[in-house]
Structures are given as structure tokens and as C-alpha cells.
Design an enzyme around this catalytic site. Structure first.
Site, mmCIF file in Angstrom:
data_model
loop_
_atom_site.group_PDB
_atom_site.id
_atom_site.type_symbol
_atom_site.label_atom_id
_atom_site.label_comp_id
_atom_site.label_asym_id
_atom_site.label_seq_id
_atom_site.Cartn_x
_atom_site.Cartn_y
_atom_site.Cartn_z
ATOM 1 N N CYS A 116 25.346 -110.064 -12.775
ATOM 2 C CA CYS A 116 26.624 -109.681 -13.395
ATOM 3 C C CYS A 116 27.770 -110.629 -13.037
ATOM 4 C CB CYS A 116 26.998 -108.256 -13.015
ATOM 5 S SG CYS A 116 25.773 -107.067 -13.598
ATOM 6 N N HIS A 253 34.636 -107.805 -14.679
ATOM 7 C CA HIS A 253 33.296 -107.448 -15.150
ATOM 8 C C HIS A 253 33.305 -105.960 -15.494
ATOM 9 C CE1 HIS A 253 29.113 -106.710 -15.470
ATOM 10 N NE2 HIS A 253 29.008 -106.092 -14.317
ATOM 11 N N ASN A 283 27.673 -102.101 -19.656
ATOM 12 C CA ASN A 283 27.571 -103.259 -18.769
ATOM 13 C C ASN A 283 26.646 -104.296 -19.409
ATOM 14 O OD1 ASN A 283 27.039 -105.088 -16.753
ATOM 15 N ND2 ASN A 283 26.685 -103.558 -15.151
#
Ligand code: UT7
Length: 326
Positions: A116, A253, A283
Site C-alpha cells: 500500500c 492512502h 483500499n
């Protein structure tokens, strides 16, 4: 004398697969609910790639859009850095597929793996190449078909992720001595492999010889996330002699709205300066920051010359931040 450059963001592009999966659709399949997912994560829906769409397809669409917005010909690109956790194949780098599809046969193309945090890492690598004059124009892409790694029987993870891609074009310009010169001002990367088992995939070429599925100790990752993200944001601000107030837009993020809220609160940043896409994208791992940047640019919030702060954390644990004068 060595000539140094600034990597200006010359263009941005995004691509989201057509298929949208709502929380209710998931709730029809597994033991979860729209209410739980929204309350604990802020996620309302996510995009999921079609069966015949690979990460390179998503990446290529985002790259073409970014080149378009920069008004740049693909032949002017001499570096492609693609952040992904879901490459088309174990090797070669998915970036080389994108390179070929763009008709580029010069320069370098490779992948970066920091899950990520991948986009911050990729931006850092490409920025350093440009700053030193070793590349002129770079495509920095975050692209994921992350839903392919999900165990659809694990409700603790399968509701959290989506697919997508975002890309920026970085263009090297000689440092001109102007304090407000546009471009990447700094990047700050960290990892701590002691936390490898908090968030990982239980497969891989050198262990099980299959792809495996995402495993996560969610609440543990959550605690690390808020602490480590606020630390690295402070580090990035200090390195530039800035305060949180100087930043026009925080682009985190997008893993969980509660992590974003918690980090903003710790930093004293009002939520109206934070770009949020987690509700629509879930996500998307390495793609989430460029997708959020693109959303902010497309709706006119992010404007040329403004200071942008990006930050991310993911498996490793790996995390980082960057400051950009847009
Ligand atoms: O991008 C990489 C970084 N990753 C992250 O940042 C993720 C970080 N972690 C998180 O976002 C959160 O920890 C989660 C969203 C994964 C979980 O939220 P939580 O508030 O930490 O929940 P929890 O894991 O403590 O679970 C609370 C309860 C449990 O039930 P019991 O044991 O209290 O009866 C879970 O079984 O919620 C249950 N639960 C669910 N219930 C309905 C877990 N997943 C679900 C679900 N639907 N999908």
C-alpha cells in the site's frame, strides 16, 4: 558542476474498472452488513476488474490518461516505475508490458513492491532518477487487481479492497532557484520487517508456489498506521521547514476512513483539507494515492502551485510520505 533537476508533476490519469460491487452485494454472499462496513471503514463500494482485465491493462489506461493530461508523447518517457502487489506474472516486471504497449523501446521500466506504500516508494525512486538527471520524463504508476488476492470467506479482509490504477507524469526541469518551483520537494521512506506477519499473503513463488491470499491482523495494523503515519508526516513537514497549515491538501492512502480521521486528528489537520476516496474505491493498495490525487485535480480542488502531502502505510510494514508543490 553537477546539474540538478526538479521533477514537476506534468500530468495525471486514473482508471477504474467498470464493475462496481456494493456492500450489500457482499452482504448477500458473506456474513457482513452494509452498516458494519460503513461504520468500521467508511467504504460504500469498490471497483472490481473484469476477468479478462490484468493489472497491466489498468496501468496502461491510467498511463495513457496521464500522458494525455501532460500533453506528452509516450516517446518522451524514458522511465516507467510501476508500483504493484498484483503483477501480471511473477516476472518480468508488469512495467515492461506497459512500456511495450506504449511503443517505448528506450529507457527503463521496472516494478516496485511496497504494497500500500508502493506509490510513495515509486515516486521516490523516479524522483531521485530525475533529480540526478538520470531520467528526463517518468511515468509513475500505481496499479492493482488486489481483489484477486482476497479470500472471499474471510470477512475481516475481503470487504476492504478494490481494483484500480492511477499514474502521474514527472517531467525534469533544471532547478531555477525559485523557492516556489513546482515539483516533488521530498520523499521519506520507512520499513520495519519485524511486523511482516501483521499483513501478508500466505503464498509465493519461493514458498508455496501459488499466489496465496491476504492475511491481516487488522486492529494491530490500525494502531501502527495512525502512529507511523503521523510521525512520517511530521518528518516530511520538518524536512521542508513547513507546518501542517502550509499544506493545501493531504492525500492519504485510502485504507480506512477511521485511520484517515485518526491521523488527521493527531496532526491537527481539518478534514476539509483531506481528499477522501475510500468510500468509492475501498483500499486499492498502491493505486489509492494517485486515484485520490486525480479525483482532487478533476474536481478542481487541487490547483497548480499548491502544496500537497501524500502518505501511506502497508504490509512490511512499509510506510512513507512525500511533499509536492503541484
Ligand atoms: O492498506 C494497508 C493497511 N491496512 C489497514 O490499514 C487496515 C487496518 N485495519 C482496519 O482497517 C480495521 O482493523 C478493520 C476494518 C480491518 C477491522 O475493524 P476493527 O474495528 O478493528 O474490527 P475488529 O477486527 O476488531 O473486529 C470487530 C468485530 C469482530 O467480531 P467480535 O469478535 O467482536 O464478535 C469481527 O469478527 O467485527 C467483526 N468483523 C466483522 N463484522 C461484520 C470483522 N469483519 C467484519 C465484517 N462484517 N466484514
Amino acid at each position: 558542476m553537477t546539474q540538478f533537476y526538479r521533477a514537476k508533476v506534468a500530468g495525471i490519469g486514473a482508471y477504474l474498472p467498470e464493475r462496481v460491487v456494493t456492500n450489500d452485494e457482499l452482504a448477500a454472499r458473506i456474513d457482513t452488513s452494509n452498516e458494519w462496513i460503513i461504520e468500521r471503514t467508511g467504504i460504500h463500494r469498490r471497483h472490481v476488474a473484469a476477468d479478462d482485465e490484468a493489472t497491466s491493462d489498468l496501468a496502461l489506461n491510467a498511463a495513457v490518461a496521464a500522458l494525455d493530461s501532460a500533453g506528452m508523447d509516450a516517446q518522451d518517457v524514458d522511465l516507467i516505475v510501476l508500483a504493484t502487489t498484483t503483477p501480471d506474472s511473477t516476472f518480468p516486471a508488469t512495467a515492461t508490458k506497459v512500456q511495450a504497449a506504449l511503443g517505448i523501446t528506450h529507457g527503463a521500466a521496472f516494478d516496485v513492491q511496497a504494497v500500500c506504500a508502493g506509490f510513495v516508494y515509486a515516486l521516490s525512486v523516479a524522483n531521485n532518477q530525475i533529480v540526478l538527471g538520470q531520467a528526463k520524463n517518468a511515468l509513475v504508476i500505481g496499479a492493482e487487481t488486489f481483489t484477486r488476492l482476497l479470500d472471499w470467506d474471510d470477512r475481516g479482509t475481503c470487504v476492504l479492497f478494490g481494483d484500480g490504477a492511477g499514474a502521474v507524469v514527472l517531467a525534469g526541469e533544471p532547478l531555477d532557484g525559485d523557492a516556489n518551483q513546482r515539483g516533488v520537494l521530498s520523499t521519506h521512506l520507512h520499513s520495519d520487517g519485524r511486523h511482516y506477519n501483521l499483513l501478508y499473503v500466505d503464498g509465493g513463488p519461493s514458498t508455496t508456489q501459488d499466489t496465496g491470499h491476504v492475511r491481516m491482523l487488522g486492529p494491530e495494523v490500525f494502531k501502527h498506521a495512525v502512529n507511523k503515519l503521523s510521525h512520517v508526516v511530521h518528518e516530511a513537514l520538518e524536512a521542508n521547514g513547513m507546518e501542517a497549515n502550509d499544506i493545501a491538501w493531504f492525500v492519504p492512502h485510502q485504507a480506512n476512513k477511521r485511520i484517515i480521521d485518526g491521523t488527521a486528528k493527531k496532526l491537527g489537520v481539518p478534514m476539509d483539507k483531506v481528499i477522501l476516496t475510500v468510500q468509492d474505491h475501498a483500499n486499492t493498495s498502491a493505486a489509492s494515492i494517485p486515484l485520490a490525487l486525480e479525483a482532487g485535480v478533476a474536481d478542481g480542488r487541487i490547483k497548480e502551485g499548491e502544496l500537497i502531502l501524500i502518505e501511506a502505510i502497508g504490509g512490511g510494514l512499509s510506510w512513507g510520505a512525500g511533499v509536492i508543490r503541484w
